[in-house]
Design a protein around this motif. Structure first.
Motif, PDB file in Angstrom:
ATOM      1  N   VAL A 148       0.841  -1.214   0.000  1.00  0.00           N
ATOM      2  CA  VAL A 148       0.000   0.000   0.000  1.00  0.00           C
ATOM      3  C   VAL A 148       0.870   1.256   0.000  1.00  0.00           C
ATOM      4  N   ARG A 149       1.952   1.198   0.712  1.00  0.00           N
ATOM      5  CA  ARG A 149       2.848   2.355   0.744  1.00  0.00           C
ATOM      6  C   ARG A 149       3.303   2.710  -0.675  1.00  0.00           C
ATOM      7  N   LEU A 150       3.658   1.678  -1.434  1.00  0.00           N
ATOM      8  CA  LEU A 150       4.108   1.895  -2.817  1.00  0.00           C
ATOM      9  C   LEU A 150       2.991   2.447  -3.693  1.00  0.00           C
ATOM     10  N   VAL A 151       1.806   1.874  -3.517  1.00  0.00           N
ATOM     11  CA  VAL A 151       0.666   2.277  -4.351  1.00  0.00           C
ATOM     12  C   VAL A 151       0.228   3.704  -4.007  1.00  0.00           C
ATOM     13  N   ALA A 152       0.282   4.053  -2.732  1.00  0.00           N
ATOM     14  CA  ALA A 152      -0.318   5.325  -2.290  1.00  0.00           C
ATOM     15  C   ALA A 152       0.580   6.532  -2.554  1.00  0.00           C
ATOM     16  N   LEU A 153       1.864   6.355  -2.457  1.00  0.00           N
ATOM     17  CA  LEU A 153       2.766   7.525  -2.526  1.00  0.00           C
ATOM     18  C   LEU A 153       2.580   8.379  -3.788  1.00  0.00           C
ATOM     19  N   PRO A 154       2.414   7.764  -4.991  1.00  0.00           N
ATOM     20  CA  PRO A 154       2.228   8.606  -6.172  1.00  0.00           C
ATOM     21  C   PRO A 154       1.003   9.527  -6.083  1.00  0.00           C
ATOM     22  N   THR A 156       0.032  11.166  -3.412  1.00  0.00           N
ATOM     23  CA  THR A 156       0.212  12.268  -2.453  1.00  0.00           C
ATOM     24  C   THR A 156       1.504  13.034  -2.697  1.00  0.00           C
ATOM     25  N   GLY A 157       2.402  12.444  -3.475  1.00  0.00           N
ATOM     26  CA  GLY A 157       3.720  13.055  -3.638  1.00  0.00           C
ATOM     27  C   GLY A 157       4.609  12.674  -2.470  1.00  0.00           C
ATOM     28  N   PRO A 158       5.905  12.984  -2.588  1.00  0.00           N
ATOM     29  CA  PRO A 158       6.840  12.562  -1.540  1.00  0.00           C
ATOM     30  C   PRO A 158       6.611  13.311  -0.232  1.00  0.00           C
ATOM     31  N   GLY A 159       7.120  12.743   0.827  1.00  0.00           N
ATOM     32  CA  GLY A 159       7.115  13.461   2.115  1.00  0.00           C
ATOM     33  C   GLY A 159       5.896  13.203   2.980  1.00  0.00           C
ATOM     34  N   ALA A 160       4.976  12.337   2.508  1.00  0.00           N
ATOM     35  CA  ALA A 160       3.807  12.051   3.356  1.00  0.00           C
ATOM     36  C   ALA A 160       4.198  11.032   4.428  1.00  0.00           C
ATOM     37  N   TYR A 161       3.505  11.062   5.550  1.00  0.00           N
ATOM     38  CA  TYR A 161       3.713  10.085   6.625  1.00  0.00           C
ATOM     39  C   TYR A 161       2.830   8.885   6.324  1.00  0.00           C
ATOM     40  N   PHE A 162       3.427   7.704   6.264  1.00  0.00           N
ATOM     41  CA  PHE A 162       2.646   6.494   6.020  1.00  0.00           C
ATOM     42  C   PHE A 162       2.295   5.835   7.346  1.00  0.00           C
TER      43      PHE A 162
END
Ligand SMILES: Cc1ncc(COP(=O)(O)O)c(C=O)c1O
Length: 346
Positions: A148-154, A156-162
């Protein structure tokens, strides 16, 4: 570890204050009388924390403090459509002016009731990605988080807290080590012995935190988790690992084998996570009509149904005390109006 030592260890971690603690530990006198078995109590964590409350309040108290310290502006998390964790994270983010990005791996439903309505009310961004909802114990919890971390990051862009599903990491679950300390003290003050704490296990973080806490304290309080979802592969391994990491973070490493994790898997989960069972529908009604306390269809209803069944089977003796940890979830009721109506006649 002594009580004061554990309290001092926990105090090293920054924490926000969402609700006055301790949460009440109240007797279920009418229901105890009706069932004629062990003496039943309820620990009211359902009233705890932001956004209509629940067990995630204890986890978010530590998680949101960590997010603030890291200076993050966006938070990613995920769960089932009626995730109470997602709803409470949305509320906590709103109060700190952070962007909450909630991911649901299912098709966007035609209406957004219950927790989904509240997610929108708190201004969260909802992402529906129909991967089929996951679950079915095809993946470990850790593998699901990595994916999910991989799928979600695009999105929100970089720098989000997972934030892992259910706030299932060391930071979040310190909240339930603190709850073990709180329960240990309340139980001693009331002289409840022998006593067992029963809780729903969804991601198992609540159970892991309590297991770590009671182990560190060498507490006489017994513990029992009831699996409500058949969600994860090697679930006891994940819970044991997190409990071990918690003990290490608090200065006293400890190994938990899967068989050390007190959980009843699958028995009370029904066909799948978030599918209402007849027993859960009846258990919700039993507690509502005996004590005026509201459970939920996804977590506490199934766990309470399990507890009622264990009492019927004679698992607890009449003099024993059993504490049901009420972890919240009532907003989910409004997403289950139709299946629940089948049980409740006027
Ligand atoms: C109401 C409610 N009860 C119990 C649980 C289970 O807690 P945990 O994920 O820590 O096992 C959850 C969340 O998963 C929940 O929302």
């Amino acid at each position: 570890m002594l009580f004061e030592q554990l309290r001092a260890q926990l105090a090293r971690f920054p924490k926000l204050d969402y609700s006055p603690l301790p949460t009440p530990l109240a007797p279920l006198a009418r229901l105890t009388g009706q069932l004629g078995g062990p003496r039943l109590w309820v620990k009211r964590d359902d009233g705890l924390g932001p956004g209509m409350g629940g067990n995630k309040g204890r986890k978010l108290a530590f998680l949101m403090a960590e997010i603030q310290r890291q200076g993050k502006r966006k938070v990613i998390t995920y769960g089932g459509l009626q995730s109470n964790h997602a709803r409470m994270t949305a509320a906590a983010c709103a109060a700190l002016e952070l962007e909450a990005h909630l991911f649901f791996f299912e098709r966007r439903p035609p209406t957004l009731p219950g927790n989904l309505l509240l997610d929108r009310l708190f201004g969260a961004r909802l992402h529906f990605i129909p991967f089929g909802g996951g679950g079915g114990a095809s993946m470990t919890l850790e593998a699901a988080n990595r994916l999910v971390r991989l799928v979600a990051l695009p999105f929100t862009g970089p720098g989000a807290y997972f934030m892992p599903v259910g706030g299932h990491n060391v930071t979040g679950c310190l909240g339930y080590v603190a709850a073990a300390l709180e329960l240990h003290e309340q139980v001693a003050q009331l002289g409840l012995e022998p006593v067992t704490v029963v809780t729903a296990a969804g991601t198992g973080g609540t159970l892991a935190g309590l297991l770590a806490g009671f182990t560190l304290l060498d507490s006489p309080v017994r513990l029992l988790g009831i699996d409500v979802g058949k969600l994860w592969k090697a679930f006891p391994v994940s819970i044991g690992r997190l409990a071990g990491e918690l003990c290490a973070a608090l200065g006293e490493p400890h190994d938990f084998r899967p068989e050390d994790v007190p959980i009843i898997e699958r028995t009370y989960a029904g066909p799948a996570y978030a599918v209402l069972t007849a027993e859960a529908g009846q258990a919700i009604q039993t507690l509502a009509q005996s004590e005026g306390i509201v459970l939920d269809p996804v977590y506490t209803g199934k766990a309470f149904a399990g507890l009622l069944d264990l009492i019927r089977q004679g698992r607890f003796r009449p003099g024993e005390h059993v504490i049901f940890l009420h972890t919240g979830g009532a907003p989910g009721l409004w997403a289950y109006e139709e299946p629940l109506s089948a049980f409740y006649r006027e």
